[in-house]
Design an enzyme around this catalytic site. Structure first.
Site, PDB file in Angstrom:
ATOM      1  N   GLU A  47      37.801  37.548  46.108  1.00  0.00           N
ATOM      2  CA  GLU A  47      38.463  36.500  45.255  1.00  0.00           C
ATOM      3  C   GLU A  47      39.802  36.137  45.827  1.00  0.00           C
ATOM      4  O   GLU A  47      40.464  36.979  46.257  1.00  0.00           O
ATOM      5  CB  GLU A  47      38.354  36.716  43.872  1.00  0.00           C
ATOM      6  CG  GLU A  47      37.043  36.992  43.426  1.00  0.00           C
ATOM      7  CD  GLU A  47      36.875  37.168  41.739  1.00  0.00           C
ATOM      8  OE1 GLU A  47      35.881  36.988  41.162  1.00  0.00           O
ATOM      9  OE2 GLU A  47      37.903  37.454  41.060  1.00  0.00           O
ATOM     10  N   CYS A  96      47.127  34.292  45.707  1.00  0.00           N
ATOM     11  CA  CYS A  96      47.162  35.705  45.655  1.00  0.00           C
ATOM     12  C   CYS A  96      45.924  35.915  46.581  1.00  0.00           C
ATOM     13  O   CYS A  96      44.711  35.515  46.150  1.00  0.00           O
ATOM     14  CB  CYS A  96      46.930  36.265  44.110  1.00  0.00           C
ATOM     15  SG  CYS A  96      46.645  37.828  43.987  1.00  0.00           S
ATOM     16  N   CYS A 141      37.654  48.000  46.226  1.00  0.00           N
ATOM     17  CA  CYS A 141      38.944  48.916  46.669  1.00  0.00           C
ATOM     18  C   CYS A 141      38.577  50.332  46.385  1.00  0.00           C
ATOM     19  O   CYS A 141      38.022  50.684  45.254  1.00  0.00           O
ATOM     20  CB  CYS A 141      39.978  48.473  45.613  1.00  0.00           C
ATOM     21  SG  CYS A 141      41.579  49.267  45.939  1.00  0.00           S
ATOM     22  N   CYS A 155      42.257  52.554  40.358  1.00  0.00           N
ATOM     23  CA  CYS A 155      43.129  52.545  39.323  1.00  0.00           C
ATOM     24  C   CYS A 155      42.532  52.233  38.237  1.00  0.00           C
ATOM     25  O   CYS A 155      41.669  51.202  38.094  1.00  0.00           O
ATOM     26  CB  CYS A 155      44.087  51.048  39.534  1.00  0.00           C
ATOM     27  SG  CYS A 155      45.170  51.635  40.952  1.00  0.00           S
ATOM     28  N   CYS A 213      41.814  48.517  36.236  1.00  0.00           N
ATOM     29  CA  CYS A 213      41.666  47.156  37.113  1.00  0.00           C
ATOM     30  C   CYS A 213      40.092  47.017  37.468  1.00  0.00           C
ATOM     31  O   CYS A 213      39.314  47.966  37.616  1.00  0.00           O
ATOM     32  CB  CYS A 213      42.404  47.692  38.534  1.00  0.00           C
ATOM     33  SG  CYS A 213      41.707  46.730  40.074  1.00  0.00           S
ATOM     34  N   GLY A 270      41.632  45.013  46.682  1.00  0.00           N
ATOM     35  CA  GLY A 270      42.077  45.931  47.784  1.00  0.00           C
ATOM     36  C   GLY A 270      43.393  46.308  47.939  1.00  0.00           C
ATOM     37  O   GLY A 270      44.562  45.617  47.252  1.00  0.00           O
ATOM     38  N   GLU A 271      43.775  47.329  48.736  1.00  0.00           N
ATOM     39  CA  GLU A 271      44.986  47.705  49.057  1.00  0.00           C
ATOM     40  C   GLU A 271      45.194  47.350  50.435  1.00  0.00           C
ATOM     41  O   GLU A 271      44.793  47.941  51.470  1.00  0.00           O
ATOM     42  CB  GLU A 271      44.834  49.411  48.942  1.00  0.00           C
ATOM     43  CG  GLU A 271      46.031  50.245  49.461  1.00  0.00           C
ATOM     44  CD  GLU A 271      47.279  49.774  49.116  1.00  0.00           C
ATOM     45  OE1 GLU A 271      47.731  49.673  47.984  1.00  0.00           O
ATOM     46  OE2 GLU A 271      48.243  49.719  50.066  1.00  0.00           O
ATOM     47  N   SER A 323      51.769  43.937  48.327  1.00  0.00           N
ATOM     48  CA  SER A 323      51.737  44.871  47.214  1.00  0.00           C
ATOM     49  C   SER A 323      50.861  46.196  47.658  1.00  0.00           C
ATOM     50  O   SER A 323      49.942  46.169  47.930  1.00  0.00           O
ATOM     51  CB  SER A 323      51.028  44.379  46.057  1.00  0.00           C
ATOM     52  OG  SER A 323      51.033  45.390  45.090  1.00  0.00           O
ATOM     53  N   SER A 351      53.172  48.731  43.170  1.00  0.00           N
ATOM     54  CA  SER A 351      52.381  49.135  41.626  1.00  0.00           C
ATOM     55  C   SER A 351      52.660  50.224  41.371  1.00  0.00           C
ATOM     56  O   SER A 351      52.243  51.327  41.562  1.00  0.00           O
ATOM     57  CB  SER A 351      50.870  48.644  41.900  1.00  0.00           C
ATOM     58  OG  SER A 351      50.636  47.559  42.436  1.00  0.00           O
ATOM     59  N   LEU A 352      53.680  50.124  40.297  1.00  0.00           N
ATOM     60  CA  LEU A 352      54.131  51.459  39.922  1.00  0.00           C
ATOM     61  C   LEU A 352      53.452  52.100  38.489  1.00  0.00           C
ATOM     62  O   LEU A 352      52.848  53.093  38.314  1.00  0.00           O
ATOM     63  CB  LEU A 352      55.765  51.370  39.653  1.00  0.00           C
ATOM     64  CG  LEU A 352      56.309  52.857  39.319  1.00  0.00           C
ATOM     65  CD1 LEU A 352      56.194  53.943  40.609  1.00  0.00           C
ATOM     66  CD2 LEU A 352      57.743  52.901  39.161  1.00  0.00           C
ATOM     67  N   HIS A 353      53.649  51.181  37.468  1.00  0.00           N
ATOM     68  CA  HIS A 353      52.954  51.391  36.312  1.00  0.00           C
ATOM     69  C   HIS A 353      53.245  52.449  35.274  1.00  0.00           C
ATOM     70  O   HIS A 353      52.840  52.473  34.384  1.00  0.00           O
ATOM     71  CB  HIS A 353      51.424  51.105  36.412  1.00  0.00           C
ATOM     72  CG  HIS A 353      50.920  50.011  37.247  1.00  0.00           C
ATOM     73  ND1 HIS A 353      51.455  48.640  37.154  1.00  0.00           N
ATOM     74  CD2 HIS A 353      50.051  49.960  38.430  1.00  0.00           C
ATOM     75  CE1 HIS A 353      50.990  47.941  37.914  1.00  0.00           C
ATOM     76  NE2 HIS A 353      50.297  48.566  38.840  1.00  0.00           N
ATOM     77  N   ASN A 406      45.929  42.778  31.022  1.00  0.00           N
ATOM     78  CA  ASN A 406      44.979  41.636  30.966  1.00  0.00           C
ATOM     79  C   ASN A 406      43.870  42.224  30.738  1.00  0.00           C
ATOM     80  O   ASN A 406      43.315  43.144  31.033  1.00  0.00           O
ATOM     81  CB  ASN A 406      45.011  40.746  32.319  1.00  0.00           C
ATOM     82  CG  ASN A 406      46.105  40.101  32.384  1.00  0.00           C
ATOM     83  OD1 ASN A 406      46.625  39.370  31.464  1.00  0.00           O
ATOM     84  ND2 ASN A 406      46.922  40.158  33.476  1.00  0.00           N
ATOM     85  N   CYS A 448      46.184  39.412  36.899  1.00  0.00           N
ATOM     86  CA  CYS A 448      46.310  40.809  37.457  1.00  0.00           C
ATOM     87  C   CYS A 448      45.291  41.787  37.107  1.00  0.00           C
ATOM     88  O   CYS A 448      45.303  41.713  35.763  1.00  0.00           O
ATOM     89  CB  CYS A 448      47.670  41.175  37.120  1.00  0.00           C
ATOM     90  SG  CYS A 448      49.082  40.488  38.208  1.00  0.00           S
TER      91      CYS A 448
END
Ligand code: SF4
Length: 376
Positions: free
Chosen positions: A96, A109, A116, A120, A123, A186-187, A218, A241-243, A320, A363
């Protein structure tokens, strides 16, 4: 010939395309014409390339393709200002891309992988597991799709009053994309070579001519990728992406943290900013009672400021909705308190405006609609 066997012309630089066109028995100048059709005029069908001879167009249709991605569906959200495209790859994996239009800018985006491998927990993409790396042309194709889509938006405002309502005037819909962020599925640093080649294609002044500073990549914090980027002449922006600032909490949310813990990650980011003098963004998804209390805000400020200030910014993103993860977004009060605390410590922070939640395009939500679109 299937698209898997055909040559994806978006994968090729002008030099590579020239070699290929010569191998097809055509003069070199045909490559320039073809390249201009693809990257300047954004033509997405060989038949429509009227400056190429009919015979060569027919040959291209047989032996080449313009991306292997097949557009399945476009969802419209936020009153038409957000568009999510679902594309299928030749093996029917889906990816997407999301276009978000604002009065003064337009951002796409982009996905770099189908699925991926990073796992995480917050996600939707992670649930798919890893399927495949995207090629340079298929990554770039998503940006070209967004640019084409952007041209269509002013044409359909009458059919969509919200667009008119939310922008002062139709003329303020930007005619040109302003940002491409590699924050989709994906990363990107797991697919560094193809990701980088896609940026090179899009950046080419003789082609799409998209400024390097308009790209943001990112990463979940793959330190080797950060090191590669700091030595890379391409001046793209970096987001992390720390979180969570606490290793235990972060490892529970993001398995990658067991390999690259927070302290090492921040050190690598500092090295990056020392070398490039470019500001880094930290993305921080706020999850109720998981990583959103003031104690966590304090740990975040402590870790970011541990060795003195460096050019950075924190983007706070209330979680989200994603099915079956058993987590909820932080309340507005907790989000504001978190941001205020960071600012009181001199850490610049903003709460990111959410777009696309109504079409699962925000996100962490990508992939939710893929199977549905494929079966539609
Ligand atoms: S947040 Fe990004 S890196 Fe993590 S699983 Fe989702 S797509 Fe992969």
């Amino acid at each position: 010939m299937s698209d898997v066997q055909k040559i994806n012309v978006l994968d090729l630089s002008l030099a590579e395309l020239t070699a290929q066109v010569k191998a097809w028995g055509q003069p070199a100048f045909r490559a320039k014409q073809l390249y201009r059709q693809l990257w300047v005029l954004l033509t997405d069908e060989f038949e429509a390339m009227s400056d190429l001879p009919a015979g060569f167009r027919a040959f291209l249709k047989e032996h080449a393709c313009i991306s292997t991605l097949r557009l399945l569906k476009v969802y419209r959200g936020d009153g038409g200002l957000t568009r999510k495209a679902v594309f299928a790859l030749p093996g029917n994996e889906t990816i997407e891309a999301v276009l978000m239009v604002y009065p003064d800018r337009a951002t796409v985006c982009v996905s770099s992988q189908a699925g991926c491998p990073m796992g995480c927990v917050f996600c939707a993409t992670a649930k798919l597991g890893f399927m495949k790396d995207l090629s340079p042309g298929d990554i770039a194709h998503q940006v070209l799709w967004a640019q084409r889509m952007l041209r269509e938006i002013p044409d359909d405002v009458d059919a969509d009053g919200m667009v008119k309502h939310r922008l002062d005037s139709v003329e303020r819909v930007p005619g040109r994309l302003t940002n491409a962020v590699f924050m989709g599925m994906g990363e990107p640093f797991n697919n560094y070579t193809n990701w980088r080649a896609s940026v090179e294609r899009l950046h080419d002044p003789d082609g799409f001519n998209f400024g390097a500073r308009n790209f943001t990549v990112s990463t979940v914090g793959l330190i080797p990728g950060i090191r590669k980027l700091m030595d890379d002449p391409l001046q793209v922006n970096l987001a992390i992406s720390l979180h969570a600032a606490d290793d235990e909490i972060r490892s529970a949310m993001m398995p990658v943290n067991r390999r690259y813990p927070v302290g090492d990650l921040i050190d690598a980011v500092r090295e990056y900013t020392d070398k490039t003098h470019r500001r880094v963004s930290f993305e921080y998804v706020l999850i109720e009672e998981k990583n959103d209390d003031l104690h966590e805000a304090q740990k975040l400020a402590d870790v970011l400021l541990a060795k003195g200030k460096f050019p950075m910014h924190v983007n706070l993103i209330p979680l989200n909705p994603v099915d079956d993860i058993g987590m909820t977004r932080s309340s507005r009060e907790r989000v504001n308190a978190f941001r205020n605390y960071l600012e009181s410590r001199g850490v610049p922070a903003t709460v990111r405006i959410q777009r696309g939640v109504d079409i699962n395009a925000a996100c962490g939500q990508l992939a939710g609609d893929a199977a549905k679109a494929l079966s539609a």
